[in-house]
Motif scaffolding. Sequence first.
Motif, PDB file in Angstrom:
ATOM      1  N   PRO A 104      63.980  -4.313 115.021  1.00 28.53           N
ATOM      2  CA  PRO A 104      63.328  -3.023 114.764  1.00 28.53           C
ATOM      3  C   PRO A 104      62.147  -3.150 113.817  1.00 28.53           C
ATOM      4  O   PRO A 104      61.995  -4.146 113.104  1.00 28.53           O
ATOM      5  CB  PRO A 104      64.455  -2.216 114.117  1.00 28.53           C
ATOM      6  CG  PRO A 104      65.224  -3.249 113.352  1.00 28.53           C
ATOM      7  CD  PRO A 104      65.182  -4.498 114.201  1.00 28.53           C
ATOM      8  N   VAL A 131      60.788  -3.009 118.099  1.00 30.64           N
ATOM      9  CA  VAL A 131      61.093  -1.656 118.551  1.00 30.64           C
ATOM     10  C   VAL A 131      60.622  -0.660 117.500  1.00 30.64           C
ATOM     11  O   VAL A 131      60.944  -0.789 116.311  1.00 30.64           O
ATOM     12  CB  VAL A 131      62.603  -1.482 118.793  1.00 30.64           C
ATOM     13  CG1 VAL A 131      62.910  -0.066 119.277  1.00 30.64           C
ATOM     14  CG2 VAL A 131      63.104  -2.513 119.809  1.00 30.64           C
ATOM     15  N   THR A 132      59.857   0.335 117.939  1.00 33.83           N
ATOM     16  CA  THR A 132      59.338   1.366 117.049  1.00 33.83           C
ATOM     17  C   THR A 132      59.670   2.744 117.609  1.00 33.83           C
ATOM     18  O   THR A 132      60.105   2.879 118.759  1.00 33.83           O
ATOM     19  CB  THR A 132      57.810   1.250 116.892  1.00 33.83           C
ATOM     20  OG1 THR A 132      57.190   1.619 118.143  1.00 33.83           O
ATOM     21  CG2 THR A 132      57.401  -0.176 116.530  1.00 33.83           C
ATOM     22  N   ARG A 133      59.436   3.759 116.809  1.00 30.31           N
ATOM     23  CA  ARG A 133      59.656   5.127 117.286  1.00 30.31           C
ATOM     24  C   ARG A 133      58.718   5.469 118.433  1.00 30.31           C
ATOM     25  O   ARG A 133      59.033   6.301 119.278  1.00 30.31           O
ATOM     26  CB  ARG A 133      59.456   6.129 116.143  1.00 30.31           C
ATOM     27  CG  ARG A 133      60.497   6.036 115.043  1.00 30.31           C
ATOM     28  CD  ARG A 133      60.388   7.190 114.061  1.00 30.31           C
ATOM     29  NE  ARG A 133      60.708   8.466 114.669  1.00 30.31           N
ATOM     30  CZ  ARG A 133      60.843   9.606 114.000  1.00 30.31           C
ATOM     31  NH1 ARG A 133      60.673   9.617 112.683  1.00 30.31           N
ATOM     32  NH2 ARG A 133      61.143  10.721 114.614  1.00 30.31           N
ATOM     33  N   ASN A 135      57.480   3.212 120.765  1.00 28.19           N
ATOM     34  CA  ASN A 135      57.591   2.449 122.012  1.00 28.19           C
ATOM     35  C   ASN A 135      59.011   2.314 122.553  1.00 28.19           C
ATOM     36  O   ASN A 135      59.203   1.739 123.625  1.00 28.19           O
ATOM     37  CB  ASN A 135      56.999   1.043 121.832  1.00 28.19           C
ATOM     38  CG  ASN A 135      57.854   0.123 120.970  1.00 28.19           C
ATOM     39  OD1 ASN A 135      58.976   0.441 120.583  1.00 28.19           O
ATOM     40  ND2 ASN A 135      57.320  -1.043 120.650  1.00 28.19           N
ATOM     41  N   TYR A 136      60.018   2.809 121.822  1.00 25.21           N
ATOM     42  CA  TYR A 136      61.383   2.410 122.160  1.00 25.21           C
ATOM     43  C   TYR A 136      61.850   2.900 123.531  1.00 25.21           C
ATOM     44  O   TYR A 136      62.762   2.317 124.132  1.00 25.21           O
ATOM     45  CB  TYR A 136      62.359   2.854 121.069  1.00 25.21           C
ATOM     46  CG  TYR A 136      62.927   4.245 121.216  1.00 25.21           C
ATOM     47  CD1 TYR A 136      64.145   4.458 121.868  1.00 25.21           C
ATOM     48  CD2 TYR A 136      62.265   5.352 120.694  1.00 25.21           C
ATOM     49  CE1 TYR A 136      64.685   5.721 121.988  1.00 25.21           C
ATOM     50  CE2 TYR A 136      62.796   6.606 120.809  1.00 25.21           C
ATOM     51  CZ  TYR A 136      64.003   6.797 121.458  1.00 25.21           C
ATOM     52  OH  TYR A 136      64.530   8.047 121.588  1.00 25.21           O
ATOM     53  N   VAL A 139      60.201  -0.037 125.818  1.00 25.73           N
ATOM     54  CA  VAL A 139      60.008  -1.397 125.322  1.00 25.73           C
ATOM     55  C   VAL A 139      60.955  -2.412 125.963  1.00 25.73           C
ATOM     56  O   VAL A 139      60.720  -3.617 125.869  1.00 25.73           O
ATOM     57  CB  VAL A 139      60.164  -1.432 123.789  1.00 25.73           C
ATOM     58  CG1 VAL A 139      61.639  -1.326 123.393  1.00 25.73           C
ATOM     59  CG2 VAL A 139      59.543  -2.697 123.200  1.00 25.73           C
ATOM     60  N   TYR A 155      67.197   3.809 119.887  1.00 30.55           N
ATOM     61  CA  TYR A 155      66.730   3.469 118.549  1.00 30.55           C
ATOM     62  C   TYR A 155      67.043   4.633 117.630  1.00 30.55           C
ATOM     63  O   TYR A 155      66.413   5.691 117.717  1.00 30.55           O
ATOM     64  CB  TYR A 155      65.231   3.173 118.575  1.00 30.55           C
ATOM     65  CG  TYR A 155      64.616   2.899 117.218  1.00 30.55           C
ATOM     66  CD1 TYR A 155      65.334   2.303 116.189  1.00 30.55           C
ATOM     67  CD2 TYR A 155      63.285   3.234 116.961  1.00 30.55           C
ATOM     68  CE1 TYR A 155      64.765   2.053 114.954  1.00 30.55           C
ATOM     69  CE2 TYR A 155      62.700   2.975 115.728  1.00 30.55           C
ATOM     70  CZ  TYR A 155      63.442   2.396 114.730  1.00 30.55           C
ATOM     71  OH  TYR A 155      62.878   2.152 113.489  1.00 30.55           O
ATOM     72  N   SER A 157      66.274   5.760 114.673  1.00 32.76           N
ATOM     73  CA  SER A 157      65.291   5.559 113.602  1.00 32.76           C
ATOM     74  C   SER A 157      65.636   6.344 112.348  1.00 32.76           C
ATOM     75  O   SER A 157      65.183   6.003 111.249  1.00 32.76           O
ATOM     76  CB  SER A 157      63.893   5.950 114.090  1.00 32.76           C
ATOM     77  OG  SER A 157      63.866   7.307 114.503  1.00 32.76           O
ATOM     78  N   LEU A 164      69.395  -0.260 116.254  1.00 37.58           N
ATOM     79  CA  LEU A 164      69.246  -0.401 117.695  1.00 37.58           C
ATOM     80  C   LEU A 164      70.653  -0.468 118.282  1.00 37.58           C
ATOM     81  O   LEU A 164      71.431  -1.351 117.947  1.00 37.58           O
ATOM     82  CB  LEU A 164      68.485  -1.676 118.054  1.00 37.58           C
ATOM     83  CG  LEU A 164      67.110  -1.875 117.410  1.00 37.58           C
ATOM     84  CD1 LEU A 164      66.495  -3.193 117.883  1.00 37.58           C
ATOM     85  CD2 LEU A 164      66.193  -0.708 117.723  1.00 37.58           C
ATOM     86  N   SER A 242      69.752  11.203 118.715  1.00 35.67           N
ATOM     87  CA  SER A 242      70.113   9.829 119.076  1.00 35.67           C
ATOM     88  C   SER A 242      71.595   9.741 119.433  1.00 35.67           C
ATOM     89  O   SER A 242      71.970   9.104 120.426  1.00 35.67           O
ATOM     90  CB  SER A 242      69.803   8.872 117.919  1.00 35.67           C
ATOM     91  OG  SER A 242      68.418   8.659 117.776  1.00 35.67           O
TER      92      SER A 242
END
Length: 287
Positions: A104, A131-133, A135-136, A139, A155, A157, A164, A242
Amino acid sequence: MPSKLVPTNPEEVMVIRDVTPNVVTLSVPFARFGKVPIGGRATIVRLTSGALAIFSPVALTLTVRAKLSSLGNNVRYLIAPDIEHHLFLSEWKSAFPDAKLIGPEGLPEKRAKAHAAGSEMIGNEEFDAIVTRENYLNVLGEFGEDFATDFDMEYVSAHPNRELVFYFRPDRVLIQADLFFNLPATEQYSRVPESEKPSPGLLTRMFTSLQTPGSGNPLGMKRFMWYLVSNSRGDREAFNESVRRIGEWDFEVVVPCHGETVVQGGKELFERVFEWHLKAAREKGKF
């Protein structure tokens, strides 16, 4: 890394377990703050393609190498599922240089800082996918086509450790690091001599009481998740969303890094722990 955190004799205390036909766990003792026995666990998954994905790597012992060989030895993915479970990435990357490193956002910077400070365990390897907010949601394709074929990922976040969470669809297995614990860490300490196990002091008893779902209504754990964990980044609403998305997966098995693996009834356990979050997400969706 202090010996209180990482076992000095992993070969002697590790428990290797075939959880499903394609999922193997590597369980070891691990003491939070050097005192609270929460255990540690890596997960090996054999993908439909035959490639192996390693989540939260632990020590790469001779017995682990033998297990990998029995599974085909095609280690293609090394995954840190949050910013905490990464200590053995360098050891595994050295042994399997073609494997992709995945983690992440925030983890590369954390590792670079530790490496610059002289850490003996943490190298300066580059990550193949972060992994980002942003692109998740798409990705997984950067991981690999075979990975995206077998896995879903969420993710979280809003979790303090930037979690993850993965769903291995072929075997209906949820793989997670610190999203929630399932203490006590019985399996992870099962090969540790009694004289070497941490004493059950006040801190251990208090922490364990907040991280043990049990079989009934885990009120203490639910309060811990709701008031502390889910709002630690000031975005409980994102945390709830999430949890809702994870709750839509059809998993039966839950493999946590800390505490007991749930072989049956994993979805029901998840729903009990996150009852308040799931309810909040559903009620928000009504408006």
